[in-house]
Design a protein around this motif. Structure first.
Motif, PDB file in Angstrom:
ATOM      1  N   GLY A 110     -20.356   2.614  75.879  1.00 37.41           N
ATOM      2  CA  GLY A 110     -20.851   1.941  77.076  1.00 37.41           C
ATOM      3  C   GLY A 110     -20.729   2.749  78.356  1.00 37.41           C
ATOM      4  N   CYS A 111     -19.941   3.801  78.351  1.00 31.22           N
ATOM      5  CA  CYS A 111     -19.730   4.564  79.593  1.00 31.22           C
ATOM      6  C   CYS A 111     -21.036   5.267  80.011  1.00 31.22           C
ATOM      7  CB  CYS A 111     -18.620   5.583  79.390  1.00 31.22           C
ATOM      8  SG  CYS A 111     -18.335   6.562  80.888  1.00 31.22           S
ATOM      9  N   PRO A 112     -21.525   4.976  81.203  1.00 31.17           N
ATOM     10  CA  PRO A 112     -22.825   5.535  81.614  1.00 31.17           C
ATOM     11  C   PRO A 112     -22.777   7.011  82.007  1.00 31.17           C
ATOM     12  CG  PRO A 112     -21.909   4.207  83.376  1.00 31.17           C
ATOM     13  CD  PRO A 112     -20.979   4.059  82.210  1.00 31.17           C
ATOM     14  N   VAL A 113     -21.568   7.546  82.207  1.00 28.75           N
ATOM     15  CA  VAL A 113     -21.495   8.944  82.644  1.00 28.75           C
ATOM     16  C   VAL A 113     -20.780   9.848  81.632  1.00 28.75           C
ATOM     17  CG1 VAL A 113     -21.652   8.422  85.113  1.00 28.75           C
ATOM     18  CG2 VAL A 113     -19.407   8.441  83.998  1.00 28.75           C
ATOM     19  N   GLY A 114     -20.519   9.315  80.427  1.00 29.08           N
ATOM     20  CA  GLY A 114     -19.897  10.141  79.385  1.00 29.08           C
ATOM     21  C   GLY A 114     -18.467  10.556  79.700  1.00 29.08           C
ATOM     22  N   VAL A 172     -14.537  12.642  85.710  1.00 30.86           N
ATOM     23  CA  VAL A 172     -15.924  12.212  85.511  1.00 30.86           C
ATOM     24  C   VAL A 172     -16.091  10.709  85.788  1.00 30.86           C
ATOM     25  CG1 VAL A 172     -17.790  12.064  83.809  1.00 30.86           C
ATOM     26  CG2 VAL A 172     -16.278  14.055  83.807  1.00 30.86           C
ATOM     27  N   CYS A 173     -15.056   9.917  85.527  1.00 32.79           N
ATOM     28  CA  CYS A 173     -15.106   8.450  85.689  1.00 32.79           C
ATOM     29  C   CYS A 173     -15.511   8.071  87.119  1.00 32.79           C
ATOM     30  CB  CYS A 173     -13.727   7.869  85.365  1.00 32.79           C
ATOM     31  SG  CYS A 173     -13.588   6.097  85.703  1.00 32.79           S
ATOM     32  N   ILE A 174     -16.470   7.128  87.202  1.00 26.53           N
ATOM     33  CA  ILE A 174     -16.916   6.664  88.517  1.00 26.53           C
ATOM     34  C   ILE A 174     -16.401   5.248  88.816  1.00 26.53           C
ATOM     35  CG2 ILE A 174     -18.986   8.130  88.639  1.00 26.53           C
ATOM     36  CD1 ILE A 174     -20.599   5.654  87.626  1.00 26.53           C
ATOM     37  N   GLY A 175     -15.544   4.744  87.950  1.00 28.83           N
ATOM     38  CA  GLY A 175     -14.919   3.436  88.193  1.00 28.83           C
ATOM     39  C   GLY A 175     -15.854   2.246  88.110  1.00 28.83           C
ATOM     40  N   CYS A 176     -16.895   2.344  87.254  1.00 28.50           N
ATOM     41  CA  CYS A 176     -17.882   1.245  87.179  1.00 28.50           C
ATOM     42  C   CYS A 176     -17.362   0.031  86.407  1.00 28.50           C
ATOM     43  CB  CYS A 176     -19.170   1.751  86.539  1.00 28.50           C
ATOM     44  SG  CYS A 176     -19.001   2.106  84.773  1.00 28.50           S
ATOM     45  N   ARG A 177     -16.333   0.222  85.603  1.00 26.50           N
ATOM     46  CA  ARG A 177     -15.679  -0.847  84.825  1.00 26.50           C
ATOM     47  C   ARG A 177     -16.489  -1.388  83.645  1.00 26.50           C
ATOM     48  NH1 ARG A 177     -13.498  -4.241  89.936  1.00 26.50           N
ATOM     49  NH2 ARG A 177     -14.816  -2.830  91.089  1.00 26.50           N
ATOM     50  N   THR A 178     -17.533  -0.673  83.250  1.00 33.41           N
ATOM     51  CA  THR A 178     -18.282  -1.103  82.065  1.00 33.41           C
ATOM     52  C   THR A 178     -17.349  -1.128  80.848  1.00 33.41           C
ATOM     53  OG1 THR A 178     -20.282  -0.100  82.932  1.00 33.41           O
ATOM     54  CG2 THR A 178     -20.271  -0.574  80.571  1.00 33.41           C
ATOM     55  N   CYS A 179     -16.505  -0.116  80.743  1.00 34.09           N
ATOM     56  CA  CYS A 179     -15.591  -0.019  79.589  1.00 34.09           C
ATOM     57  C   CYS A 179     -14.615  -1.195  79.563  1.00 34.09           C
ATOM     58  CB  CYS A 179     -14.835   1.301  79.617  1.00 34.09           C
ATOM     59  SG  CYS A 179     -13.990   1.610  81.173  1.00 34.09           S
ATOM     60  N   VAL A 180     -14.233  -1.692  80.740  1.00 37.55           N
ATOM     61  CA  VAL A 180     -13.317  -2.832  80.806  1.00 37.55           C
ATOM     62  C   VAL A 180     -14.001  -4.062  80.207  1.00 37.55           C
ATOM     63  CG1 VAL A 180     -12.018  -4.352  82.352  1.00 37.55           C
ATOM     64  CG2 VAL A 180     -12.191  -1.911  82.872  1.00 37.55           C
TER      65      VAL A 180
HETATM   66  S1  SF4 Z   1     -15.027   2.888  84.505  1.00 32.52           S
HETATM   67 FE1  SF4 Z   1     -15.165   3.250  82.293  1.00 32.52          FE
HETATM   68  S2  SF4 Z   1     -17.371   3.081  81.816  1.00 32.52           S
HETATM   69 FE2  SF4 Z   1     -17.200   3.353  84.051  1.00 32.52          FE
HETATM   70  S3  SF4 Z   1     -17.333   5.568  84.372  1.00 32.52           S
HETATM   71 FE3  SF4 Z   1     -15.148   5.130  84.199  1.00 32.52          FE
HETATM   72  S4  SF4 Z   1     -14.676   5.428  82.043  1.00 32.52           S
HETATM   73 FE4  SF4 Z   1     -16.926   5.273  82.196  1.00 32.52          FE
END
Ligand code: SF4
Ligand code: SF4
Ligand code: SF4
Length: 123
Positions: A21-25, A42-50
């Motif tokens: 699910g992580c959009p930025v790998g 690399v993480c942009i903190g979108c929380r999709t993984c959560v």
């Molecule tokens: S919050 Fe999770 S899904 Fe979003 S960029 Fe970071 S690791 Fe990937």
């Protein structure tokens, strides 16, 4: 009220929904350490993984805007090391299944012995 504490940490899924699910790998699987890792650069903190983790094992840290999960402490789990009553063990998945078979076999043999004792008693 009586409470029950059930710790659930990351299962290091083989086919990890958080990774998919992580959009930025930012999430990858380290086969050598058998764990799923987050690249915090690399993480942009979108929380999709959560939201996609079925175990609720991915956490969001509002202070740094990044996520956090169990990383097995680089192969030396501190939770297992410091648990006083040794309720946590760090074992290979194969060992877990052997131990479960052993417990099941012991349970069956105990039931068999109890049944035999009951037969003797009622004969
Ligand atoms: S919050 Fe999770 S899904 Fe979003 S960029 Fe970071 S690791 Fe990937
Ligand atoms: S964070 Fe959740 S989905 Fe990702 S590997 Fe761990 S248990 Fe699996
Ligand atoms: S102490 Fe280490 S191995 Fe244990 S849950 Fe925390 S990060 Fe994972």
């Amino acid at each position: 009220m009586e409470g029950l504490y059930v710790p659930v940490s990351c299962q290091q899924c083989q086919d990890a929904p958080c990774l998919k699910g992580c959009p930025v790998g930012a999430i990858s699987r380290n086969e050598e350490l058998n764990r799923v890792e987050v690249d915090y650069d690399v993480c942009i903190g979108c929380r999709t993984c959560v939201s996609v983790c079925p175990f609720g094992a991915m956490h969001y840290n509002a202070i740094d805007g990044k996520v956090a999960k169990c990383d097995l402490c680089d192969g030396d789990p501190q939770c297992a090391r410091f648990c006083d009553i040794k309720a946590i063990e760090y074992t290979d998945g194969g060992d877990v299944s052997i131990e479960k078979k052993r417990v099941a076999a012991l349970r069956l043999s105990t039931v068999k012995k109890q049944a035999a004792a009951l037969d003797e008693h009622t004969a």
